[in-house]
Scaffold this motif. Structure first.
Motif, PDB file in Angstrom:
ATOM      1  N   ARG A 301      40.266 -17.704 -46.027  1.00 56.53           N
ATOM      2  CA  ARG A 301      39.455 -16.905 -46.932  1.00 56.53           C
ATOM      3  C   ARG A 301      38.717 -15.801 -46.186  1.00 56.53           C
ATOM      4  NH1 ARG A 301      36.431 -20.967 -44.879  1.00 56.53           N
ATOM      5  NH2 ARG A 301      34.177 -20.683 -44.721  1.00 56.53           N
ATOM      6  N   VAL A 302      38.127 -14.907 -46.958  1.00 56.55           N
ATOM      7  CA  VAL A 302      37.187 -13.915 -46.437  1.00 56.55           C
ATOM      8  C   VAL A 302      35.894 -14.035 -47.224  1.00 56.55           C
ATOM      9  CG1 VAL A 302      36.693 -11.449 -46.185  1.00 56.55           C
ATOM     10  CG2 VAL A 302      38.980 -12.308 -45.660  1.00 56.55           C
ATOM     11  N   GLU A 303      34.777 -14.024 -46.529  1.00 53.80           N
ATOM     12  CA  GLU A 303      33.470 -14.013 -47.172  1.00 53.80           C
ATOM     13  C   GLU A 303      32.786 -12.676 -46.886  1.00 53.80           C
ATOM     14  OE1 GLU A 303      30.911 -17.347 -46.635  1.00 53.80           O
ATOM     15  OE2 GLU A 303      32.561 -18.769 -46.405  1.00 53.80           O
ATOM     16  N   ALA A 304      31.982 -12.238 -47.840  1.00 53.21           N
ATOM     17  CA  ALA A 304      31.111 -11.077 -47.653  1.00 53.21           C
ATOM     18  C   ALA A 304      29.698 -11.597 -47.391  1.00 53.21           C
ATOM     19  CB  ALA A 304      31.136 -10.174 -48.874  1.00 53.21           C
ATOM     20  N   VAL A 305      29.073 -11.136 -46.338  1.00 54.45           N
ATOM     21  CA  VAL A 305      27.722 -11.553 -45.952  1.00 54.45           C
ATOM     22  C   VAL A 305      26.801 -10.334 -46.074  1.00 54.45           C
ATOM     23  CG1 VAL A 305      26.259 -12.503 -44.139  1.00 54.45           C
ATOM     24  CG2 VAL A 305      28.621 -13.329 -44.419  1.00 54.45           C
ATOM     25  N   LEU A 306      25.711 -10.502 -46.807  1.00 55.19           N
ATOM     26  CA  LEU A 306      24.758  -9.415 -47.031  1.00 55.19           C
ATOM     27  C   LEU A 306      23.769  -9.339 -45.864  1.00 55.19           C
ATOM     28  CD1 LEU A 306      23.738  -7.223 -48.987  1.00 55.19           C
ATOM     29  CD2 LEU A 306      22.318  -8.999 -50.066  1.00 55.19           C
ATOM     30  N   LEU A 307      23.661  -8.154 -45.265  1.00 58.44           N
ATOM     31  CA  LEU A 307      22.749  -7.944 -44.138  1.00 58.44           C
ATOM     32  C   LEU A 307      21.548  -7.124 -44.589  1.00 58.44           C
ATOM     33  CD1 LEU A 307      25.343  -6.984 -41.362  1.00 58.44           C
ATOM     34  CD2 LEU A 307      24.418  -9.252 -41.907  1.00 58.44           C
ATOM     35  N   PRO A 308      20.414  -7.289 -43.915  1.00 57.12           N
ATOM     36  CA  PRO A 308      19.238  -6.489 -44.298  1.00 57.12           C
ATOM     37  C   PRO A 308      19.447  -5.026 -43.912  1.00 57.12           C
ATOM     38  CG  PRO A 308      18.804  -7.763 -42.311  1.00 57.12           C
ATOM     39  CD  PRO A 308      20.133  -8.240 -42.833  1.00 57.12           C
TER      40      PRO A 308
END
Length: 310
Positions: A301-308
């Motif tokens: 899979r691929v995940e999207a991670v939200l950064l500040p």
């Protein structure tokens, strides 16, 4: 999410009443086990939902389009002893008792297995886990009260139930399209990302050892592109993951290529570059057991991670 919520489901899931009710009471109203915990909730109004009305067959999933308010929630039942059918049966009975017409009532094999699962809207893990050979799906409708779909499955220990309530104006025409009318994750990708800081992009599907996308439009990435354009200070990193077949170094390389495939899609289709990056984690963060085909498939899979903001 707190232990108090503004929603209680009454009768056959068709009526939403605003009130302050503990989460445990909600689980009891839904005829779920008393240990059930709601893991996610989102609402879109107005919205649209492609309600499955027949099993996947001949390369397509027959659906009918439901427009209006679309509400999606998921429940986790820790250490569930019930089968997916047993988890969903009380909800099905409540629907029929309230006069809903059952359109589809099938298990993993009769629904269409992998093809059905990835042609309909399902919340991403960890809010909703779906074993490709052990789930049960039900869709139902009632004139003037819209439609409901129910999906139950079992993980290694826990049970999971997803409930979608859709619209007040159900169109009668049924369509069969090789692509789902609503991309499986587009409705919830951004909501899940903002709520938990990361989201699995479930409409990016990879074969073992592969990092190639098929060139078609990808609903989750299109939704993320819209979000980034509206929030130019926010950043995302795509993190690729693999199953545990092969060495760690080889899997890190493959997982990076998967993340870069998502990054390249955003660059080429949406001209989004400075707000995104790509990394590879190999097999170090599995979602499911690597001892089964379903588990290995979920881990690719691929995940999207939200950064500040910088």
């Amino acid at each position: 999410m707190t232990n108090t919520t503004l929603r209680r489901v009454e009768g056959a899931l068709g009526l939403l009443i605003l009130t302050l009710v503990p989460m445990m009471a909600i689980a009891q109203d839904l005829s779920l086990p008393t240990t059930a915990k709601r893991s996610f909730h989102t609402q879109q109004d107005p919205g649209a939902y492609a309600l499955p009305v027949a099993p996947y067959a001949d390369g397509a999933l027959p659906t009918t389009r439901v427009e209006g308010r679309i509400e999606v929630e998921s429940w986790r039942i820790p250490d569930a002893a019930e089968t997916p059918f047993q988890l969903v049966q009380p909800l099905r009975d409540a629907l029929t008792d309230a006069g809903f017409e059952l359109l589809l009532d099938c298990n993993a094999r009769t629904c269409g297995g992998f093809d059905f699962r990835f042609s309909t809207l399902v919340l991403p893990a960890p809010q909703m886990f779906v074993s490709l050979d052990n789930y049960h799906f039900i869709s139902a409708r009632k004139t003037g009260e819209g439609a409901v779909s129910l999906l139950a499955s079992k993980g290694p220990k826990d049970g999971y139930v997803q409930i979608i309530r859709a619209g007040q104006d159900l169109r009668s025409d049924v369509v069969a399209d090789a692509a789902p009318a609503l991309p499986p994750t587009a409705l919830n990708t951004v909501d899940a990302l903002k709520a938990q800081g990361h989201v699995v992009l479930e409409d990016l599907v990879f074969q073992s050892g592969s990092s190639e996308l098929d060139g078609e439009a990808i609903g989750s990435l299109d939704a993320l592109a819209s979000y980034l354009r509206a929030n130019p200070a926010d950043r995302l990193v795509f993190v690729g993951h693999t199953d545990a077949t092969g060495s760690l170094d080889a899997n890190r390389a493959v997982s990076l290529k998967r993340a870069q495939a998502a990054q390249r899609y955003m660059q080429e289709r949406h001209n989004i570059r400075d707000q995104i990056d790509a990394r590879g984690a190999g097999y170090l963060a599995p979602l499911a057991s690597n001892l089964t085909d379903d588990g290995r498939r979920a881990n690719r899979r691929v995940e999207a991670v939200l950064l500040p903001p910088q």
